[in-house]
Motif scaffolding. Structure first.
Motif, PDB file in Angstrom:
ATOM      1  N   VAL A 260      17.620   8.723  -0.275  1.00  0.00           N
ATOM      2  CA  VAL A 260      16.260   8.203  -0.107  1.00  0.00           C
ATOM      3  C   VAL A 260      16.311   7.017   0.847  1.00  0.00           C
ATOM      4  O   VAL A 260      17.114   6.101   0.664  1.00  0.00           O
ATOM      5  N   GLU A 261      15.473   7.049   1.873  1.00  0.00           N
ATOM      6  CA  GLU A 261      15.392   5.956   2.828  1.00  0.00           C
ATOM      7  C   GLU A 261      14.233   5.043   2.452  1.00  0.00           C
ATOM      8  O   GLU A 261      13.090   5.494   2.322  1.00  0.00           O
ATOM      9  N   VAL A 262      14.537   3.796   2.261  1.00  0.00           N
ATOM     10  CA  VAL A 262      13.522   2.807   1.872  1.00  0.00           C
ATOM     11  C   VAL A 262      13.578   1.637   2.844  1.00  0.00           C
ATOM     12  O   VAL A 262      14.671   1.113   3.123  1.00  0.00           O
TER      13      VAL A 262
ATOM     14  N   PHE B 203      14.505   6.708  -5.587  1.00  0.00           N
ATOM     15  CA  PHE B 203      15.336   7.870  -5.914  1.00  0.00           C
ATOM     16  C   PHE B 203      14.893   8.486  -7.238  1.00  0.00           C
ATOM     17  O   PHE B 203      14.776   9.710  -7.366  1.00  0.00           O
TER      18      PHE B 203
ATOM     19  N   THR C 148      16.392  -4.798  -2.376  1.00  0.00           N
ATOM     20  CA  THR C 148      16.464  -3.538  -1.632  1.00  0.00           C
ATOM     21  C   THR C 148      17.174  -2.459  -2.445  1.00  0.00           C
ATOM     22  O   THR C 148      16.746  -1.299  -2.471  1.00  0.00           O
ATOM     23  N   ALA C 149      18.265  -2.830  -3.122  1.00  0.00           N
ATOM     24  CA  ALA C 149      18.978  -1.861  -3.958  1.00  0.00           C
ATOM     25  C   ALA C 149      18.106  -1.366  -5.107  1.00  0.00           C
ATOM     26  O   ALA C 149      18.106  -0.162  -5.434  1.00  0.00           O
TER      27      ALA C 149
ATOM     28  N   SER D 164      14.806  -1.225  -5.099  1.00  0.00           N
ATOM     29  CA  SER D 164      13.759  -0.372  -4.518  1.00  0.00           C
ATOM     30  C   SER D 164      14.295   1.023  -4.229  1.00  0.00           C
ATOM     31  O   SER D 164      13.610   2.030  -4.468  1.00  0.00           O
ATOM     32  N   LYS D 165      15.531   1.108  -3.722  1.00  0.00           N
ATOM     33  CA  LYS D 165      16.138   2.417  -3.453  1.00  0.00           C
ATOM     34  C   LYS D 165      16.323   3.206  -4.750  1.00  0.00           C
ATOM     35  O   LYS D 165      16.050   4.415  -4.803  1.00  0.00           O
TER      36      LYS D 165
END
Length: 597
Positions: A234-236, A196, A188-189, A191-192
């Motif tokens: 940024v929301e992922v 970004f 998840t980190a 992907s963010k």
């Protein structure tokens, strides 16, 4: 194109001409553009003159862009099918290139899409093996992995569309091998960070005013314009990697894959379950697949993956508090040659020729996929301590010795023979000193050494470190109680449950459960006096038949030890190295080096 492979040819100049040719061929349709793109990619791959050199980052990105262009053309024209030019086609054409039919849906190219995909993946892995992992270049290379996964998905969809499901399974395996080792929090980190960078660019290039809180003032003389909206965010949505891997395995690989592909996919699936603390799902997959029975016949990279999977399963069991299961998974791999068996380094002072050393270096796992060896050693030795210390306490009261971990006992004996023992310095010293404290009933000192003094628990992701420390403290208290009862129960007629709870800081329910389990397993000959909450100890003397049975068991044990030593002298190496090399068992260490690899 005919200049490829010849001596004294400037490959950079040739690639520039081929790129110009590919841009010109785009006007004539896919039947002309795709073969030229194949030649451009192949020319980039030809620049690596030996097996140990790797492609530069710019060349790798260029090849990735060309492959993505091929996939875009194939997805826009879904009726097009790529076919390889065989030797028969070259002989039939008399060595000349075949005339391309623009209206045909079949485009013949040199090589195939899967081979180019595999070469690109190999160049990515070789670069990570050779580059210093503590440099910015290594981090830059890691950012390419998500792009590689996207490319794998495109190639897989193409092969599924043309009904080549065997090759689609191979591509799906490549995709899984780049996903299975990542924890969801890390994925998840990443992907963010990628989202970004795609939206705002490099984080270091942002103006310092944009990194603070948002300013309410619109006046540029009061506040910088970059601070108007505050720090960009940024929301992922978090990806469900478990569902993604399960769909690839169940729908593609397990149905249509070759045996080696199915085996590797199963091991990746088990490792992913273990990484996310789903021990029972991982254990059931391993036992139902019977991989541990035939893994010795697999190729060396698959055996390395099996070793990594068993280690991750053992760490998962340790985090879940399943000490015995954890010790069974880690015992054979951690007893010797851990670096070699996990492909995380090369053992020094080994008798290997240069070719074997080169082959072993090419099998090394990239640094970001390494399993921390300090954490691994701590989990293995602590699980062995919690099992072996109570077992060693029974030797004074029973006539038979049943060692659980020979590896742990060997280190304990070495420590006992030392004339002077200094303060503990590494992980092994801390655990061995803690074992001495546990054997004497000093559980507080034992807990301090293995919980408070070791920093390896901070490597566990999330809030797992706190849970593991609480679990270890409870396990140490319970094993200290068991050790105390084994060692000193013969000196008592009765023991107060309240006093035992006060000594080991356990609640009555936990202490009652530990003592009752010892009674059920006939480890402690006693009974409960419920009104007074007292343990009544029974003095049990063995009968004549039982004494003879014990003597017979001792002689059989001595005979077994002699046979093991004889076999060890003939085979060579420590016992733990050859006991797991049969067909069955719980799946021991398989590294392949015993076969001369």
């Amino acid at each position: 194109v005919s200049q490829r492979g010849r001596r004294n040819v400037d490959m950079r100049e040739l690639i520039r001409h081929l790129i110009a040719l590919s841009e010109a061929a785009r006007r004539f349709g896919p039947s002309c553009e795709i073969p030229v793109l194949y030649h451009v990619i192949a020319a980039h791959l030809d620049m690596q003159r030996n097996m140990d050199s790797f492609m530069s980052l710019d060349d790798w990105r260029r090849c990735y862009g060309l492959l993505m262009r091929i996939m875009e053309v194939l997805e826009e024209n879904k009726k097009i099918v790529l076919d390889s030019i065989g030797t028969e086609d070259l002989f039939a054409a008399g060595g000349k290139e075949e005339v391309v039919d623009p209206k045909s849906n079949i485009i013949k190219v040199m090589g195939n899409l899967y081979s180019l995909m595999t070469r690109l993946d190999e160049e990515y892995t070789k670069a990570l093996q050779k580059i210093n992992p503590h440099t910015e270049e290594y981090v830059e290379r890691l950012r390419m992995e998500s792009q590689l996964v996207v490319l794998c998905q495109h190639v897989q969809r193409y092969y599924e569309r043309i009904q080549d499901l065997v090759t689609a399974a191979k591509v799906a395996l490549l995709c899984i091998e780049h996903i299975y080792y990542k924890h969801d929090s890390i994925a998840t980190a990443v992907s963010k960070a990628q989202a970004f960078a795609a939206k705002y660019g490099n984080y270091n290039d942002l103006h310092p005013a944009a990194l603070g809180a948002a300013s309410d003032s619109k006046d540029s003389s009061v506040a910088h314009p970059a601070s108007t909206n505050g720090k960009p965010v940024v929301e992922v949505e978090g990806e469900d990697s478990a569902k993604f891997i399960q769909e690839l395995c169940n729908q593609v690989i397990y149905r249509h894959g070759e045996p080696r592909v199915r085996t590797r996919a199963m091991l990746c699936h088990i490792a992913h379950h273990a990484l996310h603390d789903r021990f029972y799902e991982a254990r059931d997959l391993l036992l139902m697949s019977h991989l541990q029975d035939n893994i010795i016949q697999a190729d060396i990279p698959t055996q390395i993956l099996f070793n990594r999977t068993m280690v991750m399963l053992g760490l998962c069991a340790f985090r879940a508090g399943l000490i015995e299961e954890s010790h069974q998974c880690l015992m054979e791999i951690c007893s010797s040659r851990v670096k070699e068996l996990l492909a995380q380094g090369i053992q020094r002072f080994t008798e290997k020729n240069p070719d074997q050393e080169k082959a072993e270096r090419r099998r090394q796992i990239p640094y970001h996929m390494h399993i921390n060896q300090d954490l691994l050693e701590a989990c293995h030795l602590i699980s062995a301590m919690l099992l072996e210390v109570p077992n060693m306490a029974t030797e004074e009261t029973t006539e038979r010795s049943r060692p659980i971990s020979r590896h742990f006992r060997k280190h304990v004996e070495i420590m006992d023979r030392q004339l002077f023992t200094g303060p503990p310095e590494n992980t092994r010293d801390h655990v061995l000193v803690a074992a001495k404290s546990l054997a004497t009933g000093d559980w507080k000192r034992c807990a301090e050494l293995v919980i408070d003094d070791l920093d390896v628990w901070n490597l566990i992701p999330g809030d797992g470190a706190t849970k593991v420390k609480d679990m270890l403290r409870t396990k140490i208290k319970c094993e200290a109680l068991r050790t105390y009862l084994f060692a000193y129960s013969i000196h008592y007629d009765s023991l107060s449950l309240t006093q035992l709870c006060r000594m080991f800081e356990l609640d009555k329910r936990t202490a009652n459960g530990v003592i009752s389990k010892m009674m059920i397993n006939q480890e402690l000959h006693a009974s409960w006096d419920q009104p007074t909450e007292t343990v009544i100890l029974h003095k049990v003397e063995p009968t004549h038949l039982q004494a003879l049975a014990l003597q017979y068991a001792d002689k059989a044990s001595v005979l077994l030890e002699c046979n093991e030593r004889l076999l060890e002298s003939k085979v060579g190496g420590h016992k733990e190295e050859w006991t797991g090399r049969g067909g069955g068992g719980g799946g021991g260490a398989r590294g392949g080096w015993a076969h001369g690899g």
